[in-house]
Design a protein around this motif. Structure first.
Motif, PDB file in Angstrom:
ATOM      1  N   CYS A  46       1.043  -1.404  -0.344  1.00 40.13           N
ATOM      2  CA  CYS A  46      -0.294  -0.042  -0.504  1.00 40.13           C
ATOM      3  C   CYS A  46       0.795   1.507   0.089  1.00 40.13           C
ATOM      4  CB  CYS A  46      -1.198  -0.693   1.538  1.00 40.13           C
ATOM      5  SG  CYS A  46      -2.040  -1.112   1.344  1.00 40.13           S
ATOM      6  N   GLU A  47       1.775   1.505   0.893  1.00 34.78           N
ATOM      7  CA  GLU A  47       2.460   2.530   1.422  1.00 34.78           C
ATOM      8  C   GLU A  47       3.721   2.968  -0.305  1.00 34.78           C
ATOM      9  OE1 GLU A  47       1.718   4.604   3.295  1.00 34.78           O
ATOM     10  OE2 GLU A  47       0.607   3.167   4.145  1.00 34.78           O
ATOM     11  N   SER A  48       4.292   1.281  -0.529  1.00 34.36           N
ATOM     12  CA  SER A  48       5.234   1.656  -1.359  1.00 34.36           C
ATOM     13  C   SER A  48       4.329   1.861  -3.144  1.00 34.36           C
ATOM     14  CB  SER A  48       6.223   0.152  -1.947  1.00 34.36           C
ATOM     15  OG  SER A  48       5.506   0.012  -2.259  1.00 34.36           O
ATOM     16  N   ARG A  49       3.637   1.079  -2.862  1.00 29.97           N
ATOM     17  CA  ARG A  49       2.992   1.300  -4.694  1.00 29.97           C
ATOM     18  C   ARG A  49       1.477   1.670  -4.736  1.00 29.97           C
ATOM     19  NH1 ARG A  49       4.903  -4.107  -7.263  1.00 29.97           N
ATOM     20  NH2 ARG A  49       7.162  -4.051  -6.507  1.00 29.97           N
ATOM     21  N   ALA A  50       0.820   2.195  -3.445  1.00 23.99           N
ATOM     22  CA  ALA A  50      -1.238   2.111  -3.451  1.00 23.99           C
ATOM     23  C   ALA A  50      -1.164   1.962  -4.677  1.00 23.99           C
ATOM     24  CB  ALA A  50      -0.342   4.004  -4.445  1.00 23.99           C
ATOM     25  N   TRP A  51      -1.803   0.700  -4.282  1.00 25.60           N
ATOM     26  CA  TRP A  51      -2.276  -0.371  -4.471  1.00 25.60           C
ATOM     27  C   TRP A  51      -3.209  -0.905  -4.389  1.00 25.60           C
ATOM     28  CZ3 TRP A  51       1.304  -4.931  -7.376  1.00 25.60           C
ATOM     29  CH2 TRP A  51       1.624  -4.752  -8.275  1.00 25.60           C
ATOM     30  N   THR A  52      -4.633  -1.149  -5.320  1.00 23.36           N
ATOM     31  CA  THR A  52      -6.088  -1.593  -4.111  1.00 23.36           C
ATOM     32  C   THR A  52      -5.688  -3.019  -4.237  1.00 23.36           C
ATOM     33  OG1 THR A  52      -7.430  -1.863  -6.331  1.00 23.36           O
ATOM     34  CG2 THR A  52      -7.315   0.616  -5.320  1.00 23.36           C
ATOM     35  N   THR A  53      -6.240  -3.651  -3.105  1.00 17.01           N
ATOM     36  CA  THR A  53      -6.557  -5.341  -2.652  1.00 17.01           C
ATOM     37  C   THR A  53      -7.114  -5.507  -4.872  1.00 17.01           C
ATOM     38  OG1 THR A  53      -7.504  -5.029  -0.607  1.00 17.01           O
ATOM     39  CG2 THR A  53      -8.095  -7.186  -2.415  1.00 17.01           C
ATOM     40  N   TYR A  54      -7.764  -5.091  -5.349  1.00 17.80           N
ATOM     41  CA  TYR A  54      -8.089  -5.344  -6.908  1.00 17.80           C
ATOM     42  C   TYR A  54      -7.029  -5.428  -7.818  1.00 17.80           C
ATOM     43  CZ  TYR A  54     -10.178  -5.906 -10.941  1.00 17.80           C
ATOM     44  OH  TYR A  54     -10.763  -6.084 -12.643  1.00 17.80           O
ATOM     45  N   LYS A  55      -6.393  -4.239  -7.694  1.00 20.66           N
ATOM     46  CA  LYS A  55      -5.008  -3.938  -8.292  1.00 20.66           C
ATOM     47  C   LYS A  55      -3.716  -4.932  -8.262  1.00 20.66           C
ATOM     48  CE  LYS A  55      -3.842  -0.146 -10.599  1.00 20.66           C
ATOM     49  NZ  LYS A  55      -3.566   0.861 -10.530  1.00 20.66           N
ATOM     50  N   LEU A  56      -3.575  -5.343  -7.011  1.00 18.71           N
ATOM     51  CA  LEU A  56      -2.790  -6.166  -6.746  1.00 18.71           C
ATOM     52  C   LEU A  56      -3.282  -8.130  -7.368  1.00 18.71           C
ATOM     53  CD1 LEU A  56       0.033  -7.077  -5.283  1.00 18.71           C
ATOM     54  CD2 LEU A  56      -1.103  -7.581  -2.890  1.00 18.71           C
ATOM     55  N   ALA A  57      -4.491  -8.314  -6.549  1.00 21.83           N
ATOM     56  CA  ALA A  57      -4.552  -9.932  -7.319  1.00 21.83           C
ATOM     57  C   ALA A  57      -4.928  -9.573  -8.858  1.00 21.83           C
ATOM     58  CB  ALA A  57      -6.309  -9.635  -6.982  1.00 21.83           C
ATOM     59  N   LYS A  58      -4.866  -8.548  -9.356  1.00 22.18           N
ATOM     60  CA  LYS A  58      -4.919  -8.875 -11.047  1.00 22.18           C
ATOM     61  C   LYS A  58      -3.365  -8.860 -11.497  1.00 22.18           C
ATOM     62  CE  LYS A  58      -6.771  -5.880 -14.858  1.00 22.18           C
ATOM     63  NZ  LYS A  58      -7.205  -4.884 -15.247  1.00 22.18           N
ATOM     64  N   GLU A  59      -3.040  -8.035 -11.242  1.00 28.18           N
ATOM     65  CA  GLU A  59      -1.608  -8.026 -11.077  1.00 28.18           C
ATOM     66  C   GLU A  59      -0.546  -9.499 -11.013  1.00 28.18           C
ATOM     67  OE1 GLU A  59       0.534  -6.046 -12.898  1.00 28.18           O
ATOM     68  OE2 GLU A  59      -1.131  -4.602 -13.099  1.00 28.18           O
ATOM     69  N   SER A  60      -1.641  -9.825  -9.823  1.00 27.22           N
ATOM     70  CA  SER A  60      -0.795 -11.209  -9.878  1.00 27.22           C
ATOM     71  C   SER A  60      -1.141 -13.022 -11.026  1.00 27.22           C
ATOM     72  CB  SER A  60      -1.168 -11.683  -8.142  1.00 27.22           C
ATOM     73  OG  SER A  60      -0.394 -10.927  -7.319  1.00 27.22           O
ATOM     74  N   GLY A  61      -2.555 -12.158 -11.340  1.00 25.21           N
ATOM     75  CA  GLY A  61      -3.270 -13.178 -11.804  1.00 25.21           C
ATOM     76  C   GLY A  61      -3.974 -13.752 -11.403  1.00 25.21           C
ATOM     77  N   ILE A  62      -4.915 -13.529 -10.719  1.00 25.16           N
ATOM     78  CA  ILE A  62      -5.962 -13.844 -10.147  1.00 25.16           C
ATOM     79  C   ILE A  62      -6.828 -13.436 -10.896  1.00 25.16           C
ATOM     80  CG2 ILE A  62      -7.194 -13.992  -7.238  1.00 25.16           C
ATOM     81  CD1 ILE A  62      -4.379 -14.016  -6.995  1.00 25.16           C
ATOM     82  N   THR A  63      -8.124 -13.247 -11.154  1.00 27.30           N
ATOM     83  CA  THR A  63      -9.266 -13.675 -11.174  1.00 27.30           C
ATOM     84  C   THR A  63     -10.173 -13.685 -10.504  1.00 27.30           C
ATOM     85  OG1 THR A  63      -9.711 -15.933 -12.660  1.00 27.30           O
ATOM     86  CG2 THR A  63      -8.694 -13.448 -13.442  1.00 27.30           C
ATOM     87  N   TYR A  64     -11.507 -13.290 -10.809  1.00 29.92           N
ATOM     88  CA  TYR A  64     -13.098 -13.332  -9.685  1.00 29.92           C
ATOM     89  C   TYR A  64     -14.039 -13.910 -10.969  1.00 29.92           C
ATOM     90  CZ  TYR A  64     -10.189 -10.527  -6.891  1.00 29.92           C
ATOM     91  OH  TYR A  64      -9.783  -9.488  -5.699  1.00 29.92           O
TER      92      TYR A  64
END
Length: 64
Positions: A46-64
């Protein structure tokens, strides 16, 4: 999943949370499992990249 497996995976998530806290991040860690195998280890960015949980999951290849 049995209690011992739960505790094993929780210990990994807690270690990731400690690592995040030591790096000045929000102390959050998680492991994502598929069929009892770890497919992703995530700690807060959060502090270093200001990513939301959704964006982090998306970047990790996790789909909903």
């Amino acid at each position: 999943m049995c209690k011992e497996q739960d505790e094993f995976f929780m210990a990994i998530a807690l270690q990731l949370a400690r690592e995040a806290a030591n790096e000045g991040e929000v102390p959050v860690g998680a492991v994502i499992l598929r069929d009892g195998e770890i497919i992703e280890r995530i700690k807060a960015l959060c502090e270093s990249r200001a990513w939301t949980t959704y964006k982090l999951a998306k970047e990790s290849g996790i789909t909903y």
